[in-house]
Scaffold this active site. Structure first.
Site, short mmCIF file in Angstrom:
data_model
loop_
_atom_site.label_atom_id
_atom_site.label_comp_id
_atom_site.label_asym_id
_atom_site.label_seq_id
_atom_site.Cartn_x
_atom_site.Cartn_y
_atom_site.Cartn_z
N TYR A 158 -41.35 8.84 94.52
CA TYR A 158 -41.91 9.45 93.47
C TYR A 158 -41.56 9.09 92.25
CZ TYR A 158 -43.08 13.25 97.13
OH TYR A 158 -43.56 13.93 98.35
N HIS A 214 -31.55 -7.72 101.71
CA HIS A 214 -30.50 -6.83 102.01
C HIS A 214 -30.78 -6.08 103.37
CE1 HIS A 214 -26.51 -5.00 101.05
NE2 HIS A 214 -26.94 -3.68 101.18
N ARG A 225 -19.33 -5.46 101.02
CA ARG A 225 -19.55 -4.31 100.79
C ARG A 225 -18.94 -3.59 99.66
NH1 ARG A 225 -21.11 -1.33 106.61
NH2 ARG A 225 -22.34 -3.25 107.61
#
Length: 743
Positions: free
Chosen positions: A126, A82, A36
Site C-alpha cells: 500500500y 539481503h 546486523r
C-alpha cells in the site's frame, strides 16, 4: 558379556562437540556483530540500510523522481542483496522514512509509514517510497570508484562495502542495536554542528573534547524536547563514549482566565510513544499519585498537543510538571553507548573525536579514489582528443585511407603513429564532427583537461590540498543541509534541570474536612465535612461500625494489620460517602488472613507503642512506619500463632499492660527500646493466654479507664501494680472493665 571400560572415544567426542559448538557460536556472534547490530563508523549504516539505499539507487528512485511500491523495493533488496525476510527489510525501510524516529530521513515515504503514537506502517503493497536528498548525499560518488564493491550473497551481483557518505551519518541519525555480548545506542545530532566540528578537526587534529563540545553541544532529537543534562556530564559522555542524557518534554502554560490555567505539551521525549504516555498519565490520575492532576487530553493533529488540566490552581505549573517528570515519561534518560565498527571490522567504544576522525579518514580515502578515477578518465579522454586533432590536421588523407583501404585501421596507426584507442575513436567519429568549429572545441577541451589533470596531480601529491578540498565539501554539505534546509535547524534546546523537591501532599490538593468511616469488614469511605461521630452510619447487611474519626483531605492514614505491617493511605484517595465505600484491601496489599488492628491519622513527630499477642513490643517513631507502596512496611515481626495486637500513641511516662488473665502491670516507659523494626522486648509475663491491651499515661495523673456505664474512673494509687518490665503483675483494680480494655 564383555565389560566396556575404555572411555577415550566418548571423551574425544565430547571434546570435539565442545569445540564445534564453540566455533559455530563464535561464527554466529561475529556475524551478528558485523552484519546486523553494529553500524559502520564511516557511513553510520548497518548492512540492511546500506542495501536498501543501494537498491533504491539501482531502481533510479531519486529525490526528484517518481515513487515506487515499497513491496518492489523490499523485494529487490531481498532478492539481490539481503537474504532475509521481506518483513524485516520493510520495517527497516519504514523506519528510515519516519521523521519522528530519524533526524534526517533517508527515505521519502508516500502513504502510512506509522506515527508517533506507535501505530505500525501499512503493508508494503500500500505504500510507496523514493530516496531523499540526504540519502543521495550518502551515495554521491558510487559510480566513481569511491568505495570497494563485493559480491552479493550468491555471486551474481556486486554491492558496496560502505557508502561514500558526504556527512557523518552515524552521529547525524544515530543508531541502536544489540549484538552478542555488546550493544550500541547513539543519539541523533545536528548536521551543521557536526560539519563545524569536522572543520575544526581538520584545522586542529588534536582538538580537545571541550573544544568539540562548543561545536556539538549535545544531541539533537527529531522530536525536539529540552536537554537538562549538565554540561560536564555531556562532556564526559562524549569523551568516554558512554553516558546518558536527561531529556524532558517541551511545554507551555495557557491562561484560561479567572486564574485558571492548563499545561500544553508540544514536544515529547525521543522514542516515547504518545499513546502509551497518555495511558500512563491517565493511570496516574486514576490512582491519584498526583492528586493535583485532574485530566489529560490529546488534541494533537499533525503536531503534538497534550493538554494537562490541574484540579487546583493553588499549585504552580512547575510543581505539577516536576511531579510528572518523576512519575511519567515526560522525562526520560537516553543512554549513550558509542560502540561502532572501525573500518567495518573492529568493534570499539569510541569518543566523539574518534568517530569524527574515522569519518574524516574515510572522506579522505573517498577523495583520493575519486581523484584517481577522474585522472584515469582524463588520461583516456586526452588520448582520444590528441587522436582527433591529428585527424583534423590530416583530414583529407584520413578520408582517403578510409575510402580506399580494406583495413584502414593498421594503415592509419602506421602512418600517423596513432594508438589503437585513438584510431578506433577516429573511425567511430560522425561526419557532422568534421566542422572547423569542432576542431576549435577539441583544442579548448584539451587545454581544459590538461589544467584539470595538473590540479588533480597536485591534489594527490599534497595532503594539505586534500584537507582543503574535504573542508570545501563539508562547507557545501553544511550549506545544503544546515539551518536553511527544511527541518535543519536545531530542535532540541538546553536548560538546567533545577532541583526537583519533594512536594508535600498538602501543597498539591485542597484542604477540606472529611469524616473517615470504616466498617468491621474493612469497607472504608470519606464523607464530606466533620459529621457528628455518635450518629448512625449505614453499612452493608451483616456489617457494622468499627472506626470513625475526623480528618482532612491532606492527611495520610495509617493502617496497622495483625501481620505487623503498617500501610499508608491518602485521605484524598478515599471513595466518597454516598455509597458504602470500597474494601480497604483493594487499596493496600493487606492479606486475606490479616485483620485491621487500628486505623488512625498520621501525626508528624509522634511515637507509637506496638505490641504482639505474645506480650512483646517496642516504641517506633511514627515517621518510620510510613509506607510508599501498596505492600506497606513491616514493623512488628510476628510468627506462628502470634499476631500484632495493639498500636497505641505514646504519651506520659508509664505503661500499663493487662493480660487475658486480668493481671495488670505498670512500669516506666523508659524501659522500652525505640526501634524501627523487630520483635521487641517482653512487656508482661504470662503462664496462660497473652496480651489483652495496653496504654500509656502520666503516673502523677493516675491510670484511667471507662467502666461499663461509660464513666471514666481513675486509679491514682498504683504501687501495688507497679514493677519491672516483663513482670507478671497483679489482678486488675476493682471496677476494671470485664473486656480487659482501657478504652
Amino acid at each position: 558379556m564383555n565389560d566396556i571400560t575404555d572411555t577415550a572415544p566418548s571423551d574425544e567426542l565430547s571434546e570435539s562437540l565442545s569445540r564445534a559448538i564453540g566455533e559455530r557460536y563464535l561464527t554466529y556472534a561475529l556475524s551478528t556483530i558485523m552484519h546486523r547490530a553494529l553500524p559502520d563508523a564511516r557511513d553510520g549504516l548497518k548492512p540492511v540500510h546500506r542495501r536498501i539505499l543501494y537498491a533504491m539507487r539501482e531502481l533510479r528512485l531519486s529525490s526528484n523522481g517518481g515513487f515506487r511500491k515499497s513491496a518492489k523495493i523490499s523485494g529487490d533488496v531481498m532478492g539481490n542483496y539481503h537474504p532475509h525476510g521481506d518483513a524485516a527489510i520493510y520495517d527497516a525501510m519504514a523506519r528510515l522514512a519516519q521523521d519522528f524516529n530519524v533526524r534526517y530521513p533517508l527515505v521519502d515515504g508516500q502513504g502510512n509509514f506509522g506515527n508517533i503514537d506507535g501505530d505500525n506502517p501499512a503493508a508494503s503493497r500500500y505504500t510507496e517510497a523514493r530516496m531523499t536528498a540526504v540519502a543521495e548525499a550518502l551515495l554521491e560518488g558510487l559510480n566513481e570508484d569511491a568505495v570497494d564493491f563485493r559480491e552479493n550473497y550468491d555471486g551474481t551481483l556486486t554491492e558496496p562495502v560502505v557508502l561514500p557518505a558526504a556527512f557523518p551519518n552515524l552521529l547525524a541519525n544515530g543508531s541502536s542495536g544489540i549484538a552478542v555480548g555488546m550493544a550500541t545506542n547513539i543519539p541523533p545530532h545536528n548536521i551543521e554542528e557536526l560539519c563545524n566540528a569536522c572543520l575544526h578537526l581538520i584545522k586542529s587534529p588534536n582538538a580537545r573534547d571541550e573544544t568539540l563540545l562548543e561545536h556539538v553541544p549535545g544531541p539533537d532529537f527529531p522530536t525536539g524536547g529540552v536537554l537538562v543534562e549538565p554540561r560536564e556530564n555531556i562532556l564526559e559522555a562524549y569523551r568516554t563514549g558512554r553516558g546518558s542524557f536527561r531529556l524532558r518534554c517541551r511545554w507551555e502554560v495557557e491562561e484560561l482566565g479567572r486564574g485558571q490555567w492548563q499545561v500544553v505539551v508540544t514536544e515529547i521525549p525521543y522514542q516515547v510513544q504518545k499513546s502509551k504516555l497518555i495511558e500512563k498519565i491517565a493511570e496516574i490520575i486514576q490512582t491519584k499519585k498526583i492528586p493535583i492532576l485532574g485530566d489529560v487530553r490529546d488534541e494533537s493533529a499533525d503536531d503534538v498537543r497534550l493538554v494537562l488540566e490541574p484540579k487546583s490552581k493553588n499549585v504552580s505549573p512547575d510543581v505539577l510538571m516536576n511531579m510528572l517528570y518523576r512519575h511519567s515519561d515526560l522525562e526520560v534518560r537516553f543512554s549513550l553507548n558509542m560502540n561502532v565498527l572501525i573500518d567495518g571490522l573492529t568493534p570499539k567504544v569510541c569518543s566523539l573525536r574518534e568517530v569524527l576522525q574515522a569519518f574524516l579518514a574515510h572522506r579522505r580515502e573517498v577523495l583520493l579514489r575519486r581523484s584517481r578515477y577522474r585522472l584515469d578518465k582524463i588520461d583516456h579522454r586526452l588520448e582520444v582528443l590528441e587522436g582527433y586533432i591529428v585527424a583534423f590536421l590530416n583530414l583529407d588523407r584520413v578520408i582517403e585511407i578510409i575510402r580506399t583501404e580494406d583495413e584502414p585501421k593498421p594503415v592509419m596507426m602506421a602512418e600517423f603513429d596513432l594508438t589503437d584507442v585513438q584510431t578506433e575513436a577516429i573511425l567511430n567519429m560522425r561526419l557532422r564532427s568534421l566542422r572547423r568549429l569542432e576542431e576549435m572545441e577539441l583544442k579548448r577541451e584539451h587545454e581544459a583537461l590538461l589544467l584539470e589533470r595538473a590540479g588533480l596531480e597536485d591534489l594527490l601529491a599534497s595532503e594539505e590540498l586534500q584537507w582543503q578540498r574535504i573542508a570545501e565539501q563539508l562547507r557545501e554539505t553544511r550549506r545544503q543541509f544546515g539551518r536553511t534546509y527544511e527541518g535543519g535547524a536545531r530542535r532540541t534546546t538546553f536548560a538546567e534541570a533545577g532541583v526537583v523537591e519533594e512536594v508535600p501532599l498538602e501543597a498539591m490538593i485542597d484542604r477540606e474536612p472529611v469524616t473517615v468511616v470504616c466498617s468491621q469488614m474493612g469497607w472504608i469511605r470519606a464523607m464530606k465535612g466533620h459529621i457528628a461521630l455518635d450518629q448512625e452510619f449505614k453499612f452493608k447487611d451483616g456489617d457494622g461500625p468499627r472506626f470513625a474519626f475526623h480528618a482532612e483531605t491532606t492527611d495520610r492514614l495509617l493502617v496497622f494489620g495483625t501481620n505487623g505491617r503498617f500501610y499508608t493511605v491518602s485521605a484524598s484517595t478515599l471513595p466518597g460517602g454516598r455509597g458504602m465505600g470500597e474494601p480497604l484491601r483493594l487499596m493496600v496489599d493487606l492479606p486475606n488472613e490479616a485483620e485491621i488492628v487500628d486505623l488512625f491519622t498520621h501525626e508528624a513527630g509522634r511515637r507509637l507503642l506496638v505490641a504482639s499477642s505474645a506480650g512483646d513490643g517496642f516504641i517506633v517513631p511514627e515517621v518510620d512506619v510510613l509506607a510508599q507502596t501498596r505492600t506497606g512496611r513491616q514493623v512488628l515481626n510476628v510468627r506462628g500463632d502470634t499476631v500484632a495486637k495493639v498500636c497505641h500513641p505514646v504519651s506520659g511516662d508509664h505503661v500499663a499492660v493487662v493480660g487475658e488473665n486480668r493481671k495488670v502491670l505498670v512500669f516506666p516507659i523508659d524501659e522500652l527500646p525505640e526501634m524501627g523494626r523487630g520483635k521487641g522486648v517482653r512487656l508482661q509475663k504470662y503462664k496462660d493466654g497473652g496480651l489483652s491491651d495496653l496504654t500509656t499515661f502520666t503516673l502523677t495523673e493516675g491510670l484511667s479507664w471507662k467502666d461499663p456505664a461509660g464513666r471514666t474512673r481513675t486509679q491514682t494509687e498504683l504501687e501495688e501494680w507497679t514493677g519491672k518490665r516483663a513482670g507478671a503483675g497483679r489482678m486488675a483494680p476493682r471496677g476494671f472493665p470485664r473486656d480487659n480494655r482501657f478504652n
